[in-house]
Design a protein around this motif. Structure first.
Motif, PDB file in Angstrom:
ATOM      1  N   ILE A  23       0.978  -1.627  -0.244  1.00 34.30           N
ATOM      2  CA  ILE A  23      -0.121  -0.515  -0.108  1.00 34.30           C
ATOM      3  C   ILE A  23       0.906   1.016   0.090  1.00 34.30           C
ATOM      4  CG2 ILE A  23      -2.040   0.829   1.320  1.00 34.30           C
ATOM      5  CD1 ILE A  23      -2.560  -1.703   2.530  1.00 34.30           C
ATOM      6  N   ALA A  24       2.142   1.295   1.343  1.00 37.88           N
ATOM      7  CA  ALA A  24       3.024   2.527   1.249  1.00 37.88           C
ATOM      8  C   ALA A  24       3.833   3.006  -0.050  1.00 37.88           C
ATOM      9  CB  ALA A  24       3.596   2.212   2.292  1.00 37.88           C
ATOM     10  N   VAL A  25       3.825   2.138  -1.114  1.00 39.81           N
ATOM     11  CA  VAL A  25       5.038   1.829  -2.151  1.00 39.81           C
ATOM     12  C   VAL A  25       4.102   2.378  -2.857  1.00 39.81           C
ATOM     13  CG1 VAL A  25       5.540   0.621  -4.093  1.00 39.81           C
ATOM     14  CG2 VAL A  25       6.603   0.295  -1.541  1.00 39.81           C
ATOM     15  N   ASP A  26       2.733   1.995  -3.454  1.00 36.81           N
ATOM     16  CA  ASP A  26       1.157   2.182  -4.910  1.00 36.81           C
ATOM     17  C   ASP A  26       1.437   3.540  -4.212  1.00 36.81           C
ATOM     18  OD1 ASP A  26       1.769  -0.040  -5.602  1.00 36.81           O
ATOM     19  OD2 ASP A  26      -0.252  -1.320  -4.572  1.00 36.81           O
ATOM     20  N   LEU A  27       0.634   3.953  -2.946  1.00 34.89           N
ATOM     21  CA  LEU A  27       0.148   5.633  -3.124  1.00 34.89           C
ATOM     22  C   LEU A  27       1.549   6.317  -3.320  1.00 34.89           C
ATOM     23  CD1 LEU A  27      -0.893   5.302   0.620  1.00 34.89           C
ATOM     24  CD2 LEU A  27      -2.092   5.767  -1.312  1.00 34.89           C
ATOM     25  N   ILE A  28       2.708   5.877  -3.308  1.00 39.54           N
ATOM     26  CA  ILE A  28       3.940   6.901  -3.296  1.00 39.54           C
ATOM     27  C   ILE A  28       4.250   7.109  -4.970  1.00 39.54           C
ATOM     28  CG2 ILE A  28       6.312   7.184  -3.068  1.00 39.54           C
ATOM     29  CD1 ILE A  28       6.484   6.276   0.151  1.00 39.54           C
ATOM     30  N   ASP A  29       4.039   6.033  -5.552  1.00 38.70           N
ATOM     31  CA  ASP A  29       3.909   5.876  -6.616  1.00 38.70           C
ATOM     32  C   ASP A  29       3.159   6.764  -7.412  1.00 38.70           C
ATOM     33  OD1 ASP A  29       6.008   4.330  -6.698  1.00 38.70           O
ATOM     34  OD2 ASP A  29       4.925   2.436  -7.326  1.00 38.70           O
ATOM     35  N   THR A  30       2.347   6.505  -6.561  1.00 39.62           N
ATOM     36  CA  THR A  30       0.797   7.470  -7.313  1.00 39.62           C
ATOM     37  C   THR A  30       1.116   8.800  -7.463  1.00 39.62           C
ATOM     38  OG1 THR A  30      -0.459   6.344  -6.822  1.00 39.62           O
ATOM     39  CG2 THR A  30      -1.322   7.980  -7.316  1.00 39.62           C
ATOM     40  N   TYR A  31       1.319   9.861  -5.833  1.00 44.16           N
ATOM     41  CA  TYR A  31       2.376  10.671  -5.813  1.00 44.16           C
ATOM     42  C   TYR A  31       3.056  11.624  -6.507  1.00 44.16           C
ATOM     43  CZ  TYR A  31       3.133  14.821  -2.924  1.00 44.16           C
ATOM     44  OH  TYR A  31       4.111  16.243  -2.917  1.00 44.16           O
ATOM     45  N   LEU A  32       4.542  10.035  -6.685  1.00 39.92           N
ATOM     46  CA  LEU A  32       5.296  11.189  -7.472  1.00 39.92           C
ATOM     47  C   LEU A  32       4.611  11.136  -9.105  1.00 39.92           C
ATOM     48  CD1 LEU A  32       8.264   8.763  -5.922  1.00 39.92           C
ATOM     49  CD2 LEU A  32       7.957  11.554  -5.405  1.00 39.92           C
ATOM     50  N   LYS A  33       3.700  10.547  -9.165  1.00 37.73           N
ATOM     51  CA  LYS A  33       3.463  10.564 -10.520  1.00 37.73           C
ATOM     52  C   LYS A  33       2.531  11.713 -11.049  1.00 37.73           C
ATOM     53  CE  LYS A  33       1.153   7.766 -14.087  1.00 37.73           C
ATOM     54  NZ  LYS A  33       0.068   6.889 -14.769  1.00 37.73           N
ATOM     55  N   LYS A  34       2.256  12.456 -10.180  1.00 35.26           N
ATOM     56  CA  LYS A  34       1.162  13.030 -10.230  1.00 35.26           C
ATOM     57  C   LYS A  34       1.667  14.603  -9.852  1.00 35.26           C
ATOM     58  CE  LYS A  34      -3.175  11.177  -8.616  1.00 35.26           C
ATOM     59  NZ  LYS A  34      -4.407  11.288  -7.679  1.00 35.26           N
ATOM     60  N   ASN A  35       3.139  14.453  -9.362  1.00 33.01           N
ATOM     61  CA  ASN A  35       4.021  15.412  -8.871  1.00 33.01           C
ATOM     62  C   ASN A  35       5.364  15.178  -9.567  1.00 33.01           C
ATOM     63  OD1 ASN A  35       1.796  17.446  -6.314  1.00 33.01           O
ATOM     64  ND2 ASN A  35       2.002  14.973  -6.202  1.00 33.01           N
ATOM     65  N   PRO A  36       5.917  15.669 -10.339  1.00 33.58           N
ATOM     66  CA  PRO A  36       7.055  15.142 -10.791  1.00 33.58           C
ATOM     67  C   PRO A  36       8.068  16.281 -10.527  1.00 33.58           C
ATOM     68  CG  PRO A  36       5.707  16.248 -12.544  1.00 33.58           C
ATOM     69  CD  PRO A  36       4.874  16.407 -11.720  1.00 33.58           C
TER      70      PRO A  36
END
Length: 225
Positions: A208-221
């Motif tokens: 869950i943590a990895v997925d949330l971080i991946d989503t955040y990094l993708k939305k916030n380049p």
């Protein structure tokens, strides 16, 4: 530009226009004075604008630096969780999963003393992460992962205690099961269920943590400033 400066400049220009309207220049000397006055106002405006523009750029650079700092922190956390879990599963996790429910995890894993170096050295930055869900998930994930480390330490202790006992006891008419070993084996088998449970919880939390971080990094380049 700050509103106070805007008001002050408007008042200055208004006063100058009023003075110009009521006292129009009549001679070359008057014109020279008026040109000097307008030039002074223009110079003041330019100085104020330059100062404001520089201040705005500094604030923008600071905001970009904070943004990239948060990204770097999250990326470091993401890699630490992901890589540690891959190594853990290859080292001992797959073996734990392969053990049947009614059997003991008959392996010892030397628990690393400090497996979360990135988190330990950068945890002060977590308060700068703007997403509440990610912050809570990161903290909860490391708590669960730390709990798994403690479970392993207890498991190792219980297995060592069992192995210190002989499984069979020699008697004059042959051998018989060692009662102490039997009890320790039973306890180890029961605790192995807890170990598998904690491992599954840690795996879910890390995912869950990895997925949330991946989503955040993708939305916030990363910032381009």
């Amino acid at each position: 530009m700050k509103k106070g400066y805007q008001v002050a400049l408007l008042l200055a220009f208004g006063a100058l226009f009023a003075a110009f309207a009521f006292n129009p220049p009549k001679t070359s000397g008057d014109w020279a004075s008026w040109v000097q006055a307008w030039g002074s106002i223009a110079a003041i405006c330019a100085a104020i604008w330059i100062a404001y523009d520089q201040h705005a750029k500094v604030r923008e650079q600071q905001a970009s630096a904070r943004h990239d700092e948060v990204r770097n922190f999250l990326f470091g956390i993401r890699e630490e969780l992901h890589i540690n879990w891959v190594v853990y599963m290859q080292t001992v996790g797959d073996a734990v999963q392969a053990v049947k429910d009614n059997a003991a995890v008959d392996v010892t894993w030397p628990v690393p003393e400090n497996p979360f170096k990135v988190y330990a050295s950068t945890v002060g930055l977590i308060g700068r992460v703007p997403d509440d869900l990610i912050r809570k998930q990161i903290v909860a994930t490391y708590v669960v992962a730390g709990g798994l480390m403690l479970t392993w330490k207890m498991h190792n202790t219980m297995r060592a205690a069992r192995d210190a006992e002989a499984e069979l006891v020699e008697e004059m008419d042959g051998t018989r099961p060692n009662g102490t070993w039997v009890v320790l084996q039973r306890d180890l088998t029961r605790y192995s269920q807890q170990l598998r449970k904690h491992q599954n919880e840690a795996e879910a939390m890390i995912g869950i943590a990895v997925d949330l971080i991946d989503t955040y990094l993708k939305k916030n380049p990363a910032s381009s400033v």
